[in-house]
Design a protein around this motif. Structure first.
Motif, short mmCIF file in Angstrom:
data_model
loop_
_atom_site.label_atom_id
_atom_site.label_comp_id
_atom_site.label_asym_id
_atom_site.label_seq_id
_atom_site.Cartn_x
_atom_site.Cartn_y
_atom_site.Cartn_z
N SER A 84 0.83 -1.22 0.00
CA SER A 84 0.00 0.00 0.00
C SER A 84 0.86 1.26 0.00
O SER A 84 0.63 2.19 0.78
N LEU A 85 1.82 1.27 -0.87
CA LEU A 85 2.77 2.39 -0.91
C LEU A 85 2.10 3.66 -1.40
O LEU A 85 1.20 3.63 -2.24
N THR A 86 2.57 4.78 -0.85
CA THR A 86 2.09 6.10 -1.26
C THR A 86 3.30 6.93 -1.69
O THR A 86 4.44 6.60 -1.37
N PRO A 87 3.05 8.02 -2.41
CA PRO A 87 4.17 8.88 -2.81
C PRO A 87 4.99 9.37 -1.62
O PRO A 87 6.19 9.66 -1.77
N GLU A 88 4.37 9.46 -0.45
CA GLU A 88 5.09 9.90 0.75
C GLU A 88 6.13 8.87 1.20
O GLU A 88 6.97 9.18 2.05
N ASP A 89 6.08 7.67 0.67
CA ASP A 89 7.08 6.66 0.99
C ASP A 89 8.32 6.77 0.12
O ASP A 89 9.29 6.03 0.32
N THR A 90 8.29 7.67 -0.82
CA THR A 90 9.44 7.87 -1.70
C THR A 90 10.64 8.36 -0.90
O THR A 90 10.56 9.37 -0.18
N ALA A 91 11.75 7.65 -1.00
CA ALA A 91 12.95 7.98 -0.24
C ALA A 91 14.06 7.02 -0.61
O ALA A 91 13.82 6.01 -1.29
N VAL A 92 15.24 7.34 -0.13
CA VAL A 92 16.33 6.36 -0.14
C VAL A 92 16.21 5.56 1.16
O VAL A 92 16.14 6.15 2.25
N TYR A 93 16.16 4.26 1.03
CA TYR A 93 16.01 3.38 2.19
C TYR A 93 17.36 2.78 2.55
O TYR A 93 18.07 2.24 1.68
N TYR A 94 17.68 2.86 3.84
CA TYR A 94 18.95 2.38 4.34
C TYR A 94 18.73 1.25 5.34
O TYR A 94 17.82 1.30 6.18
N CYS A 95 19.61 0.30 5.28
CA CYS A 95 19.68 -0.78 6.26
C CYS A 95 20.77 -0.42 7.26
O CYS A 95 21.80 0.16 6.88
N ALA A 96 20.54 -0.76 8.53
CA ALA A 96 21.53 -0.47 9.56
C ALA A 96 21.59 -1.61 10.56
O ALA A 96 20.61 -2.35 10.73
N ALA A 97 22.73 -1.72 11.23
CA ALA A 97 22.94 -2.80 12.19
C ALA A 97 23.56 -2.28 13.47
O ALA A 97 24.42 -1.40 13.45
#
Length: 120
Positions: A84-97
């Protein structure tokens, strides 16, 4: 040292779904809390979801019910299924540990990021 490599980003229409993966190097993956963060243009990086070393899952409010974080310790991989993605989900997504910590971190290792673009 832990290296994180994200994959699975791309372009999707609003209402669609996308799955991200983050593969980690090393042999102690199960001892790490794995988090997903995102940064949209002109905005600060924000927390999205985390799967802690002690099996607790935490989500940003706007992600609850839409996003699902999971991990496969045998494959040293954490996933983020986004529905259910929306335009507001637009971003660079990062994984972190971060080892033996809560979802709040601090996170010691970061991936290079993967772009997610949701068109309206």
């Amino acid at each position: 040292q832990v290296q994180l490599v994200e994959s699975g980003g791309g372009l999707v229409q609003a209402g669609g779904s996308l799955g991200l993966s983050c593969a980690a190097s090393g042999h102690t993956f199960s001892t790490y809390t794995m988090g997903w963060f995102r940064q949209a243009p002109g905005k600060e990086r924000e927390f999205v979801a985390a799967s802690s070393w002690n099996k607790i899952k935490t989500y940003k409010d706007s992600a609850k019910g839409r996003f699902t974080i999971s991990r496969d310790n045998a494959k040293n991989t954490v996933y983020l299924q986004m529905n259910s993605l929306t335009p507001e989900d637009t971003a660079v997504y990062y994984c972190a540990a971060a080892r033996y910590t809560t979802y709040a971190g601090p996170y010691d290792y970061w991936g290079q990021g993967t772009q997610v673009t949701v068109s309206s």
